[in-house]
Scaffold this motif. Structure first.
Motif, PDB file in Angstrom:
ATOM      1  N   GLY A  23      18.937   8.605  75.062  1.00 53.92           N
ATOM      2  CA  GLY A  23      19.939   9.822  74.666  1.00 53.92           C
ATOM      3  C   GLY A  23      20.057   9.893  73.178  1.00 53.92           C
ATOM      4  N   VAL A  24      20.053   8.950  72.454  1.00 52.82           N
ATOM      5  CA  VAL A  24      20.216   9.058  70.990  1.00 52.82           C
ATOM      6  C   VAL A  24      18.770   9.633  70.549  1.00 52.82           C
ATOM      7  N   MET A  26      16.985  11.663  72.301  1.00 48.52           N
ATOM      8  CA  MET A  26      16.801  13.010  72.541  1.00 48.52           C
ATOM      9  C   MET A  26      17.672  14.034  71.579  1.00 48.52           C
ATOM     10  N   ALA A  27      18.811  13.511  71.212  1.00 47.94           N
ATOM     11  CA  ALA A  27      19.610  14.212  70.471  1.00 47.94           C
ATOM     12  C   ALA A  27      19.009  14.483  69.055  1.00 47.94           C
ATOM     13  N   THR A 104      22.509  20.640  76.745  1.00 45.41           N
ATOM     14  CA  THR A 104      22.887  19.207  77.264  1.00 45.41           C
ATOM     15  C   THR A 104      23.800  19.274  78.507  1.00 45.41           C
ATOM     16  N   THR A 225      11.594   8.307  73.750  1.00 44.10           N
ATOM     17  CA  THR A 225      12.437   8.927  74.492  1.00 44.10           C
ATOM     18  C   THR A 225      11.685   8.743  76.156  1.00 44.10           C
ATOM     19  N   ASP A 245      23.275   9.106  81.278  1.00 45.42           N
ATOM     20  CA  ASP A 245      22.852   9.961  80.491  1.00 45.42           C
ATOM     21  C   ASP A 245      23.926  11.204  79.816  1.00 45.42           C
ATOM     22  N   ARG A 248      24.830  11.296  76.336  1.00 43.43           N
ATOM     23  CA  ARG A 248      23.988  11.947  75.254  1.00 43.43           C
ATOM     24  C   ARG A 248      24.781  13.095  74.632  1.00 43.43           C
ATOM     25  N   VAL A 252      24.498  14.470  71.030  1.00 42.60           N
ATOM     26  CA  VAL A 252      24.053  16.045  70.815  1.00 42.60           C
ATOM     27  C   VAL A 252      25.054  16.861  69.862  1.00 42.60           C
TER      28      VAL A 252
END
Length: 304
Positions: A23-24, A26-27, A104, A225, A245, A248, A252
């Protein structure tokens, strides 16, 4: 608690950690997507990003050999690779045109599909507390989205990506038992390279030095990721790992505010609070199972 139960509990906790780390990443990746998408076409961005990930997957595989390119279950690998094309292209498009928190939040509907799919195809037991916590998280998502307030056409891309991602999670869980992480990453991104190349060439824009730096950052965050998600499902039960998840959305929201000046409203914060509480409840239940137990043998590393 017997040894098998303790081993399962600790593996689930490891899977949770990998999902949060995903998640980190993805952001952070949303910054690179928007920066590159503002100057290059979406097909070119995905093509270059995926080509770099393939290269990194080969270079970082600790024991690269021709066997890495020989999947044990080619049919599932092919299906997963096609699903990756849908997921990546649809999500990249949505990130370019929709507020990041909204993107998200829509992606978070995946656990509802996942609970059903995991029970049907993985044979995972979905007990009442976990089910209630998952639906509580979905309630938080509804608070954020506020159905009836107007829907952007890009939401349809997100819906397609969410459904594809749910199926992909089940396939990934099955593949982690027979195939290496590197194999899945290489074939998934090679599919994107093949699909995107013709369209990228039609509107090719030669990247500048700055563009290349953004693309490198995008490839690095995207590749890591994918690695974290594959490892999360390798260690943990899909219906347990997936709710984490939700965290996240916090990362985000921070990225959206700092990088793009997007300010979530009160509904967003209320929904986020519900989501976090649901994931903390699941973590609390899982920590009770793993308390005061000796560490089990680590499962085989699929990279080897």
């Amino acid at each position: 608690m017997n040894g098998i139960q303790d081993q399962t509990a600790r593996h689930n906790l490891t899977g949770i950690l990998f999902m949060i780390l995903a998640g980190v990443n993805m952001a952070a990746g949303t910054i690179f997507i928007r920066k590159t998408g503002q100057s290059l076409g979406i097909f070119e961005v995905v093509f270059l990003r995926s080509a770099v990930i393939v290269l990194l997957a080969v270079l970082l595989s600790r024991q690269f050999s021709p066997a890495l390119l020989k999947p044990a279950r080619p049919g599932l690998i092919a299906t997963r690779s096609l699903l990756m094309c849908v997921i990546v292209m649809a999500n990249f498009t949505a990130i370019m045109y929709l507020p990041l928190v909204q993107v998200t939040a829509m992606q978070f509907t995946r656990p509802l599909f996942l609970v059903v799919l995991a029970a049907l195809f993985l044979g995972e037991a979905v007990r009442l507390p976990r089910t209630l916590a998952t639906f509580a998280g979905f309630l938080g998502i509804l608070i954020i989205l506020r159905p009836g307030s107007g829907t952007h056409p890009a939401m349809m891309f997100l819906l397609a990506a969410t459904i594809a991602s749910s199926v992909n999670a089940i396939i990934t869980k099955k593949l982690t038992k027979t195939d290496r992480v590197g194999t899945m990453m290489i074939y998934g991104n090679m599919a994107l390279v093949i699909v995107c190349l013709p369209f990228a060439l039609l509107n090719w824009i030669t990247p500048t030095g700055e563009n290349l730096l953004w693309l490198l950052g995008l490839a690095a965050t995207s590749g890591f990721t994918q690695y974290c998600i594959i490892r999360a499902y390798h260690y943990g039960e899909a219906t347990l790992v997936a709710p984490f998840d939700y965290l996240r959305i916090v990362f985000v929201a921070l990225v959206g505010y700092v990088a793009f000046g997007e300010v979530p409203d009160s509904y967003t914060w209320a929904g986020t609070a519900v989501i976090i509480l649901s994931t903390l409840f699941i973590a609390w239940r899982q920590s009770r199972l793993a308390r005061t137990q000796l560490p089990p043998r680590t499962p085989p590393d699929p990279l080897q």
